[in-house]
Design a protein around this motif. Structure first.
Motif, PDB file in Angstrom:
ATOM      1  N   ASP A   4       0.900  -1.153   0.080  1.00  0.00           N
ATOM      2  CA  ASP A   4      -0.214   0.081  -0.044  1.00  0.00           C
ATOM      3  C   ASP A   4       0.993   1.158   0.049  1.00  0.00           C
ATOM      4  O   ASP A   4       0.672   2.243  -0.627  1.00  0.00           O
ATOM      5  CB  ASP A   4      -1.116   0.124   1.125  1.00  0.00           C
ATOM      6  CG  ASP A   4      -0.448  -0.041   2.367  1.00  0.00           C
ATOM      7  OD1 ASP A   4       0.877  -0.397   2.657  1.00  0.00           O
ATOM      8  OD2 ASP A   4      -1.203   0.245   3.497  1.00  0.00           O
ATOM      9  N   LYS A   5       1.915   1.109   0.715  1.00  0.00           N
ATOM     10  CA  LYS A   5       2.924   2.209   0.566  1.00  0.00           C
ATOM     11  C   LYS A   5       3.566   2.672  -0.764  1.00  0.00           C
ATOM     12  O   LYS A   5       3.574   3.828  -1.253  1.00  0.00           O
ATOM     13  CB  LYS A   5       4.052   2.119   1.874  1.00  0.00           C
ATOM     14  CG  LYS A   5       4.907   3.461   2.060  1.00  0.00           C
ATOM     15  CD  LYS A   5       5.700   3.282   3.114  1.00  0.00           C
ATOM     16  CE  LYS A   5       6.318   4.407   3.232  1.00  0.00           C
ATOM     17  NZ  LYS A   5       7.384   4.524   4.388  1.00  0.00           N
ATOM     18  N   ALA A   8       0.710   4.212  -2.817  1.00  0.00           N
ATOM     19  CA  ALA A   8       0.483   5.409  -2.245  1.00  0.00           C
ATOM     20  C   ALA A   8       1.656   6.468  -2.688  1.00  0.00           C
ATOM     21  O   ALA A   8       1.565   7.729  -3.499  1.00  0.00           O
ATOM     22  CB  ALA A   8       0.259   5.721  -0.853  1.00  0.00           C
ATOM     23  N   ASN A   9       2.848   5.968  -2.765  1.00  0.00           N
ATOM     24  CA  ASN A   9       4.009   6.844  -2.861  1.00  0.00           C
ATOM     25  C   ASN A   9       4.189   6.861  -4.682  1.00  0.00           C
ATOM     26  O   ASN A   9       4.623   7.836  -5.145  1.00  0.00           O
ATOM     27  CB  ASN A   9       5.326   6.183  -2.610  1.00  0.00           C
ATOM     28  CG  ASN A   9       5.510   6.456  -1.113  1.00  0.00           C
ATOM     29  OD1 ASN A   9       4.683   6.893  -0.608  1.00  0.00           O
ATOM     30  ND2 ASN A   9       6.526   5.973  -0.354  1.00  0.00           N
ATOM     31  N   SER A  14      -4.388   8.042  -1.411  1.00  0.00           N
ATOM     32  CA  SER A  14      -3.952   8.117  -0.127  1.00  0.00           C
ATOM     33  C   SER A  14      -3.930   6.511   0.313  1.00  0.00           C
ATOM     34  O   SER A  14      -4.346   5.629  -0.646  1.00  0.00           O
ATOM     35  CB  SER A  14      -4.914   8.609   0.673  1.00  0.00           C
ATOM     36  OG  SER A  14      -6.305   8.053   0.610  1.00  0.00           O
ATOM     37  N   ARG A  15      -3.350   6.227   1.389  1.00  0.00           N
ATOM     38  CA  ARG A  15      -3.251   4.983   1.674  1.00  0.00           C
ATOM     39  C   ARG A  15      -4.590   4.205   2.061  1.00  0.00           C
ATOM     40  O   ARG A  15      -4.731   3.198   1.636  1.00  0.00           O
ATOM     41  CB  ARG A  15      -2.496   4.731   3.135  1.00  0.00           C
ATOM     42  CG  ARG A  15      -1.078   5.189   3.279  1.00  0.00           C
ATOM     43  CD  ARG A  15      -0.453   3.936   2.827  1.00  0.00           C
ATOM     44  NE  ARG A  15       0.036   3.193   3.788  1.00  0.00           N
ATOM     45  CZ  ARG A  15       1.187   3.274   4.421  1.00  0.00           C
ATOM     46  NH1 ARG A  15       2.192   4.103   4.225  1.00  0.00           N
ATOM     47  NH2 ARG A  15       1.625   2.354   5.256  1.00  0.00           N
ATOM     48  N   GLU A  17      -7.338   5.222   0.082  1.00  0.00           N
ATOM     49  CA  GLU A  17      -7.752   5.051  -1.176  1.00  0.00           C
ATOM     50  C   GLU A  17      -7.036   3.823  -1.646  1.00  0.00           C
ATOM     51  O   GLU A  17      -7.653   2.881  -2.542  1.00  0.00           O
ATOM     52  CB  GLU A  17      -7.457   6.091  -2.183  1.00  0.00           C
ATOM     53  CG  GLU A  17      -8.456   7.441  -1.801  1.00  0.00           C
ATOM     54  CD  GLU A  17      -7.951   8.899  -2.343  1.00  0.00           C
ATOM     55  OE1 GLU A  17      -8.708   9.620  -2.614  1.00  0.00           O
ATOM     56  OE2 GLU A  17      -6.832   8.712  -2.784  1.00  0.00           O
ATOM     57  N   VAL A  18      -5.953   3.377  -1.593  1.00  0.00           N
ATOM     58  CA  VAL A  18      -5.000   2.284  -2.151  1.00  0.00           C
ATOM     59  C   VAL A  18      -5.763   1.027  -1.489  1.00  0.00           C
ATOM     60  O   VAL A  18      -5.689   0.230  -2.501  1.00  0.00           O
ATOM     61  CB  VAL A  18      -3.601   2.682  -1.623  1.00  0.00           C
ATOM     62  CG1 VAL A  18      -2.755   1.217  -1.996  1.00  0.00           C
ATOM     63  CG2 VAL A  18      -2.892   3.677  -2.657  1.00  0.00           C
ATOM     64  N   ASP A 228       2.544   8.584   8.705  1.00  0.00           N
ATOM     65  CA  ASP A 228       1.741   8.128   7.725  1.00  0.00           C
ATOM     66  C   ASP A 228       0.421   8.860   7.963  1.00  0.00           C
ATOM     67  O   ASP A 228      -0.352   9.192   6.759  1.00  0.00           O
ATOM     68  CB  ASP A 228       1.518   6.606   7.954  1.00  0.00           C
ATOM     69  CG  ASP A 228       2.686   5.965   7.321  1.00  0.00           C
ATOM     70  OD1 ASP A 228       3.563   6.611   6.759  1.00  0.00           O
ATOM     71  OD2 ASP A 228       2.937   4.843   7.661  1.00  0.00           O
ATOM     72  N   ASP A 232      -1.634  10.914   5.173  1.00  0.00           N
ATOM     73  CA  ASP A 232      -3.195  10.410   4.807  1.00  0.00           C
ATOM     74  C   ASP A 232      -4.074  11.918   4.754  1.00  0.00           C
ATOM     75  O   ASP A 232      -4.841  11.862   3.923  1.00  0.00           O
ATOM     76  CB  ASP A 232      -3.734   9.503   5.743  1.00  0.00           C
ATOM     77  CG  ASP A 232      -3.779   8.087   4.649  1.00  0.00           C
ATOM     78  OD1 ASP A 232      -3.169   7.968   3.558  1.00  0.00           O
ATOM     79  OD2 ASP A 232      -4.433   7.072   5.532  1.00  0.00           O
TER      80      ASP A 232
END
Ligand code: URA
Length: 239
Positions: A4-5, A8-9, A14-15, A17-18, A228, A232
């Motif tokens: 997820d990171k 997102a990156n 965002s985490r 949404e991911v 985090d 977010d």
């Protein structure tokens, strides 16, 4: 790194949404569908795809600096030290830049990133991202000033500012301490707003930008990565 990171990156939101995206089954790692946010991937060797499109991993970083006075909010300057000069070489190497500007003598919260889309969103006049400052003022700030700022004060180039919230913390012996929240980021805006009501800002510090508050544990010139949860909040607020 967590899947997820990485997503997102890489600009997939965002985490939160991911996580939703992962649940839909849109993501594969080496051709195997993965729905688990905390699945560990190797960003250098694993092949990650979203809806069959390969993900180009780019490492974005998001830093919060407590800007000291005397340094300029630029990436390069011929005369002055810049906020980027304050960073560790490994952070500087990631081609980071300040999100907007604080004056050379202004202190406080400055976000620094290499995520151009986020920076653009935060600075876009259309998004009205609130910025809160603490200031010491020469002169007695009055309730009339509060009303003028709330209405929209007209500053030097005949520009009428969007409504701003002014809170008087102290007003005695010809000096005041205030907090002000503005929606814009015009050049010298807070100083010019007070000039318009015949007062002078003698100290200015930014406390907040959008949902991000200055970490008061940071000494002047110190910085840290956004946590985090902060990231977010920032992503959810602006996208
Ligand atoms: N307003 C100013 O006048 N200066 C700053 O640095 C930020 C807002």
């Amino acid at each position: 790194m967590r899947l997820d990171k990485l997503l997102a990156n890489s600009g997939f939101g965002s985490r939160t949404e991911v996580k939703q995206l992962l649940k839909t089954g849109a993501v594969t790692v080496n051709d195997v569908r993965k729905k688990e946010a905390k699945f560990q991937v190797n960003e250098n060797t694993d092949r990650i795809e979203v809806h069959g499109e390969s993900v180009h991993y780019e490492e974005f970083i998001y830093l919060m600096l407590n800007k000291p006075p005397g340094v300029v909010s630029a990436t390069e300057d011929n005369w002055d030290e810049t906020v980027i000069d304050l960073l560790e070489p490994q952070d500087r190497a990631k081609k980071v830049f300040p999100v907007g500007r604080l004056d050379k003598d202004t202190e406080g919260l400055l976000l620094i990133t290499n995520d151009g889309v986020l920076a653009h969103d935060l600075l876009s006049p259309k998004k009205h991202v609130d910025k809160t400052y603490f200031a010491e003022i020469e002169g007695i700030v009055t309730n009339e000033d509060i009303a003028i700022f709330q209405e929209g004060v007209t500053i030097s180039d005949n520009y009428t500012c969007k409504p701003a919230t002014l809170v008087i913390l102290k007003a005695e012996n010809g000096a005041s301490e205030i907090e002000i929240t503005i929606q814009e980021g015009k050049f010298h805006q807070v100083k010019r707003m007070f000039e318009a009501v015949d007062k002078k800002v003698i100290y200015l510090k930014r406390l907040k930008m959008g949902p991000i508050m200055l970490d008061e544990a940071l000494e002047l010139g110190e910085y840290r990565a956004l946590e985090d949860e902060e990231l977010d909040q920032l992503m959810n607020a602006e996208r």
